[in-house]
Design an enzyme around this catalytic site. Sequence first.
Site, PDB file in Angstrom:
ATOM      1  N   ASP A  49      31.872  39.519  36.852  1.00  0.00           N
ATOM      2  CA  ASP A  49      31.645  39.059  35.472  1.00  0.00           C
ATOM      3  C   ASP A  49      30.161  38.766  35.255  1.00  0.00           C
ATOM      4  OD1 ASP A  49      31.532  36.734  36.950  1.00  0.00           O
ATOM      5  OD2 ASP A  49      32.844  35.574  35.653  1.00  0.00           O
ATOM      6  N   SER A  50      29.344  38.894  36.309  1.00  0.00           N
ATOM      7  CA  SER A  50      27.884  38.866  36.151  1.00  0.00           C
ATOM      8  C   SER A  50      27.440  39.956  35.175  1.00  0.00           C
ATOM      9  CB  SER A  50      27.193  39.036  37.504  1.00  0.00           C
ATOM     10  OG  SER A  50      27.718  40.150  38.196  1.00  0.00           O
ATOM     11  N   ASP A  88      36.591  41.052  38.624  1.00  0.00           N
ATOM     12  CA  ASP A  88      36.553  39.614  38.332  1.00  0.00           C
ATOM     13  C   ASP A  88      37.421  39.278  37.135  1.00  0.00           C
ATOM     14  OD1 ASP A  88      35.133  37.893  39.962  1.00  0.00           O
ATOM     15  OD2 ASP A  88      33.201  38.321  39.015  1.00  0.00           O
ATOM     16  N   LYS A 118      39.461  39.124  41.503  1.00  0.00           N
ATOM     17  CA  LYS A 118      38.792  37.956  42.092  1.00  0.00           C
ATOM     18  C   LYS A 118      38.895  36.791  41.104  1.00  0.00           C
ATOM     19  CE  LYS A 118      34.121  37.656  42.766  1.00  0.00           C
ATOM     20  NZ  LYS A 118      33.734  36.531  41.888  1.00  0.00           N
ATOM     21  N   GLU A 120      37.720  32.571  40.606  1.00  0.00           N
ATOM     22  CA  GLU A 120      36.861  31.487  41.076  1.00  0.00           C
ATOM     23  C   GLU A 120      37.680  30.212  41.255  1.00  0.00           C
ATOM     24  OE1 GLU A 120      33.324  30.926  38.748  1.00  0.00           O
ATOM     25  OE2 GLU A 120      32.742  33.035  38.928  1.00  0.00           O
ATOM     26  N   GLU A 186      29.653  31.287  47.913  1.00  0.00           N
ATOM     27  CA  GLU A 186      28.381  31.416  47.194  1.00  0.00           C
ATOM     28  C   GLU A 186      27.525  30.167  47.327  1.00  0.00           C
ATOM     29  OE1 GLU A 186      28.540  33.196  43.317  1.00  0.00           O
ATOM     30  OE2 GLU A 186      26.483  32.608  42.859  1.00  0.00           O
TER      31      GLU A 186
HETATM   32  O1  KIV Z   1      30.121  38.209  39.199  1.00  0.00           O
HETATM   33  C1  KIV Z   1      29.587  38.496  40.289  1.00  0.00           C
HETATM   34  O2  KIV Z   1      28.759  39.406  40.346  1.00  0.00           O
HETATM   35  C2  KIV Z   1      29.993  37.727  41.467  1.00  0.00           C
HETATM   36  C3  KIV Z   1      29.182  37.723  42.729  1.00  0.00           C
HETATM   37  C4  KIV Z   1      29.946  37.236  43.890  1.00  0.00           C
HETATM   38  C5  KIV Z   1      28.314  38.801  43.096  1.00  0.00           C
HETATM   39  O3  KIV Z   1      30.964  37.057  41.396  1.00  0.00           O
END
Ligand code: KIV
Length: 281
Positions: A49-50, A88, A118, A120, A186
């Site tokens: 999500d970056s 993400d 993924k 968080e 992280e």
């Molecule tokens: O969103 C992202 O790019 C991440 C990192 C772990 C690279 O979650």
Amino acid sequence: MSATGQTRALTPPDIAARKGKTPLVCLTAYTTPVARLVDPHCDVVLVGDSVGMVLHGLPTTLGVTLEMMILHGQAVRRGLERALMVLDMPFGTYEESPEQAFRNAARVMAETGSAAVKLEGGEAVAETIRFLSARGIPVMAHVGLTPQSVNAFGGYRVQGRGGDGERIRRDALAVAEAGAFAVVLEKVPEPLARRITEEVSIPTIGIGASPACDGQILVVDDMLGLFGDFRPKFVKRYAELGQAADAAIATYAREVKERRFPAAEHVFGDDPKTVRGGEAA
Ligand code: KIV
């Protein structure tokens, strides 16, 4: 067959089986051409999500939507052959309940072809990880500095120093116990990353978490020098593509103003049979 001799795409169990073995190579990708570039070299390609900050100019990842992730996920899927694709789940699409997480994760997997998602969070999302894993959705967890909680943390600070390390350790143990197949660590201090890596049964994938981890991940635009002047300590710049692009664009601008571009070889003549610069009209 890929350049590494591998004949099929990697799966979440393949990644889990790499615990304590050759370090896992992971990068982000958001587009088809970048996915094609990283695929031969990576075990995991994360549609992070970056993307919201890196490609869309958002100030944080909080404004990223499921629709954005699906669009970028579809683009990345078209560029991958060997790496495991992980996508993400954006802020607000999984925290409410395991059912909400299942509905949204199932949708992104169906619409993008991603093999895993993924999430968080640690103890707070362990129940959700258990729910998804038991229903055929492989989950990569993410603990330590979790950027979707930037407001709660008050910034992008190193997490888990001193007594706070115990909280991150419990988070990592909880997600592993709940069935995550790997966990991103992280921005945590090296001794904590080492301890967690020794204690959890699944691979740890570090970003700013030292070589003690079972693998590493970086945002591809950061390591290629494409994301402006963003130079956090944990990013090594393997290229300066931003500088190279700036020089190329400046040369283009100069040549346009001086009428040196387009040159004869870029120009079409009146007669289609006339070949100029090697290409017929
Ligand atoms: O969103 C992202 O790019 C991440 C990192 C772990 C690279 O979650």
